[in-house]
Design an enzyme around this catalytic site. Sequence first.
Site, short mmCIF file in Angstrom:
data_model
loop_
_atom_site.label_atom_id
_atom_site.label_comp_id
_atom_site.label_asym_id
_atom_site.label_seq_id
_atom_site.Cartn_x
_atom_site.Cartn_y
_atom_site.Cartn_z
N HIS A 265 0.86 -1.20 0.00
CA HIS A 265 0.00 0.00 0.00
C HIS A 265 0.89 1.25 0.00
O HIS A 265 1.38 1.67 -1.04
CB HIS A 265 -0.92 -0.09 1.23
CG HIS A 265 -2.04 0.90 1.26
ND1 HIS A 265 -2.32 1.78 0.25
CD2 HIS A 265 -2.97 1.16 2.23
CE1 HIS A 265 -3.37 2.51 0.56
NE2 HIS A 265 -3.78 2.16 1.77
N HIS A 306 -0.57 -0.81 -11.79
CA HIS A 306 -1.51 -0.45 -10.73
C HIS A 306 -2.69 -1.38 -10.76
O HIS A 306 -3.15 -1.76 -11.84
CB HIS A 306 -1.98 1.01 -10.90
CG HIS A 306 -2.60 1.58 -9.67
ND1 HIS A 306 -3.89 1.34 -9.31
CD2 HIS A 306 -2.07 2.37 -8.69
CE1 HIS A 306 -4.15 1.96 -8.17
NE2 HIS A 306 -3.07 2.59 -7.77
N ASP A 364 3.71 6.51 -7.30
CA ASP A 364 4.81 6.25 -6.37
C ASP A 364 6.18 6.34 -7.03
O ASP A 364 7.17 6.60 -6.37
CB ASP A 364 4.65 4.87 -5.73
CG ASP A 364 3.52 4.87 -4.72
OD1 ASP A 364 3.39 5.88 -4.01
OD2 ASP A 364 2.77 3.89 -4.66
N1 CMC Z 1 6.95 -5.22 -13.37
C1 CMC Z 1 6.91 -6.26 -14.24
N2 CMC Z 1 5.79 -6.91 -14.58
C2 CMC Z 1 4.65 -6.53 -14.01
C3 CMC Z 1 4.61 -5.44 -13.09
C4 CMC Z 1 5.81 -4.77 -12.79
N3 CMC Z 1 5.82 -3.73 -11.93
N4 CMC Z 1 3.33 -5.26 -12.67
C5 CMC Z 1 2.61 -6.20 -13.29
N5 CMC Z 1 3.39 -6.95 -14.10
C6 CMC Z 1 2.95 -8.02 -15.02
C7 CMC Z 1 2.61 -9.29 -14.29
O1 CMC Z 1 3.73 -10.14 -14.18
C8 CMC Z 1 1.54 -9.86 -15.17
O2 CMC Z 1 2.15 -10.41 -16.31
P1 CMC Z 1 1.48 -11.70 -17.05
O3 CMC Z 1 0.14 -11.25 -17.54
O4 CMC Z 1 2.42 -12.05 -18.16
O5 CMC Z 1 1.38 -12.77 -16.00
C9 CMC Z 1 0.75 -8.63 -15.64
O6 CMC Z 1 1.73 -7.57 -15.60
C10 CMC Z 1 -0.43 -8.28 -14.74
O7 CMC Z 1 0.02 -8.21 -13.40
P2 CMC Z 1 -0.90 -8.45 -12.12
O8 CMC Z 1 -0.04 -8.87 -10.98
O9 CMC Z 1 -2.05 -9.33 -12.47
O10 CMC Z 1 -1.46 -7.00 -11.88
P3 CMC Z 1 -2.11 -6.49 -10.55
O11 CMC Z 1 -3.15 -5.53 -10.93
O12 CMC Z 1 -2.52 -7.61 -9.66
O13 CMC Z 1 -0.88 -5.75 -9.82
C11 CMC Z 1 0.50 -4.11 -8.87
C12 CMC Z 1 -0.81 -4.40 -9.64
C13 CMC Z 1 0.55 -2.62 -8.56
C14 CMC Z 1 0.51 -4.89 -7.55
C15 CMC Z 1 1.68 -4.52 -9.77
O14 CMC Z 1 1.64 -3.82 -10.98
C16 CMC Z 1 3.02 -4.33 -9.08
O15 CMC Z 1 3.46 -5.21 -8.34
N6 CMC Z 1 3.70 -3.15 -9.31
C17 CMC Z 1 4.93 -2.85 -8.64
C18 CMC Z 1 4.66 -2.31 -7.23
C19 CMC Z 1 4.11 -0.90 -7.21
O16 CMC Z 1 4.60 0.00 -7.88
N7 CMC Z 1 3.07 -0.68 -6.40
C20 CMC Z 1 2.47 0.64 -6.23
C21 CMC Z 1 1.11 0.70 -6.79
S1 CMC Z 1 0.38 2.33 -6.58
C22 CMC Z 1 -0.04 2.37 -4.91
C23 CMC Z 1 -1.31 3.11 -4.56
O17 CMC Z 1 -1.98 3.68 -5.41
O18 CMC Z 1 -1.66 3.08 -3.34
#
Ligand code: CMC
Length: 424
Positions: A265, A306, A364
């Site tokens: 978060h 995100h 972020d």
């Molecule tokens: N780097 C590389 N690959 C990624 C990333 C990343 N940062 N984020 C997602 N992917 C890939 C993931 O491996 C998946 O690939 P595939 O379809 O081939 O399996 C695809 O993109 C979809 O990912 P997901 O995990 O299903 O997406 P999600 O919506 O569950 O995750 C997230 C969102 C924010 C947790 C993720 O993008 C992430 O871990 N980002 C890095 C951490 C980060 O910056 N977090 C801050 C978010 S903003 C905080 C706020 O607003 O409070």
Amino acid sequence: MSEKKAQLTIDGSAPIDLPIYEGSTGPDVIDVRSLVSKGIFTYDPGFVSTAACDSEITYIDGNAGILLHRGYPIEQLAQKSDFLEVCYLLLNGELPDQVARRGFENDIRYHTMVDQQIHEFFKGFPRTAHPMAMLCGVVGALSAFYHDSLDIDNPEHRQRAAIRIIAKMPTLAAMCYKHGIGQPFMYPKNSMSLAENFVHMLFGTPCDSPNVSPTIAKAVDTLFLLHADHEQNASTSTVRLAGSTGSNPYACVASGIAALWGPAHGGANEAVLDMLYEIGDDSKIEEFILKAKDKDDPFRLMGFGHRVYKNHDPRATVIRGICNDVLAELGKEDDPLFKVALKLEKIALEDEYFIERKLFPNVDFYSGIILKAIGIPTSLFTVIFATGRTPGWMAHWHEMLSESYKIGRPRQLYRGNSKRDYPG
Ligand code: CMC
């Protein structure tokens, strides 16, 4: 109330009618409350498709990259408004006129100081304490000091508590920093704007006061503004849940701070900086991009992607411009760390893997860079996020208590042992 209906049939049973409610914008919701009387619960870990409340405060459309506070787009608020006005908007539902604006600003100024006993309270923490550990503790402790705003059923008390917490958070955030580095706490200067005052309390000493340029003051104010609310995120939902038991506002905000602390978060901006340090220099960027794309490697590019925004994060667009202004003003465009950040951003934005998956830099990514450039240590990043998010927490808490509400009490799918007798 509702004309539309969904029908649920379970194993050929007679259909159960479930009313459907329409929001002013966004998805409809199916009212499943009557299911409990039929002996059925719904299952939705993580509240992925469950609305736990009605709200009129913030609307997000993640596919379109839209964030509205009380109907106003975040881009317009960032350009034309400021943090304090957005606080007023979130709490009261409308933008203030000039008189209301002046009154609100004065109220905030009047409440920036903390009780002297809080200074003593800080002294109990080791210098090595994480700033979020201190913030969580001292905000909870405020309930021991302000008995005149603890009647949660009294709207005036709620308003007073909201103003107090919003006003004191920058002071407490700066105290967390000062305690860690062993410098004297700086009293707030009420002649300054909220952002200038914050920088003064962080970097000023009794011997010297920093010169806060308009660019830096604007950057800090916009950072607070961009974090002010984000509808039913984990920390806001935590504040609502704690508030639903009738807890006092200071305890509720302390619970929100605890929820925000986690790296999934509020901790992501800190993770961005850790990653940039790990990459170190330009020559390693390609290697880290490959790691991020490798399915067998758990590494992810921090600050990209995100859960809600599958287009772009509208806050990131605003903050990107500010990030450039800050780096230019501080002459840091050539600093190796920031060069890595800017190059990483460029490469990722042009890479098929990131384009296909709609992985844009999020808020972020840039907020970490700005805070670092200003000289704020990474361990304080989440405290700054908490300071910005406080009006959102208070607005949601106030909204919930202004309406009829129930104690938050989720159900479960029990998978443990059925009844059995104690041996012997
Ligand atoms: N780097 C590389 N690959 C990624 C990333 C990343 N940062 N984020 C997602 N992917 C890939 C993931 O491996 C998946 O690939 P595939 O379809 O081939 O399996 C695809 O993109 C979809 O990912 P997901 O995990 O299903 O997406 P999600 O919506 O569950 O995750 C997230 C969102 C924010 C947790 C993720 O993008 C992430 O871990 N980002 C890095 C951490 C980060 O910056 N977090 C801050 C978010 S903003 C905080 C706020 O607003 O409070």
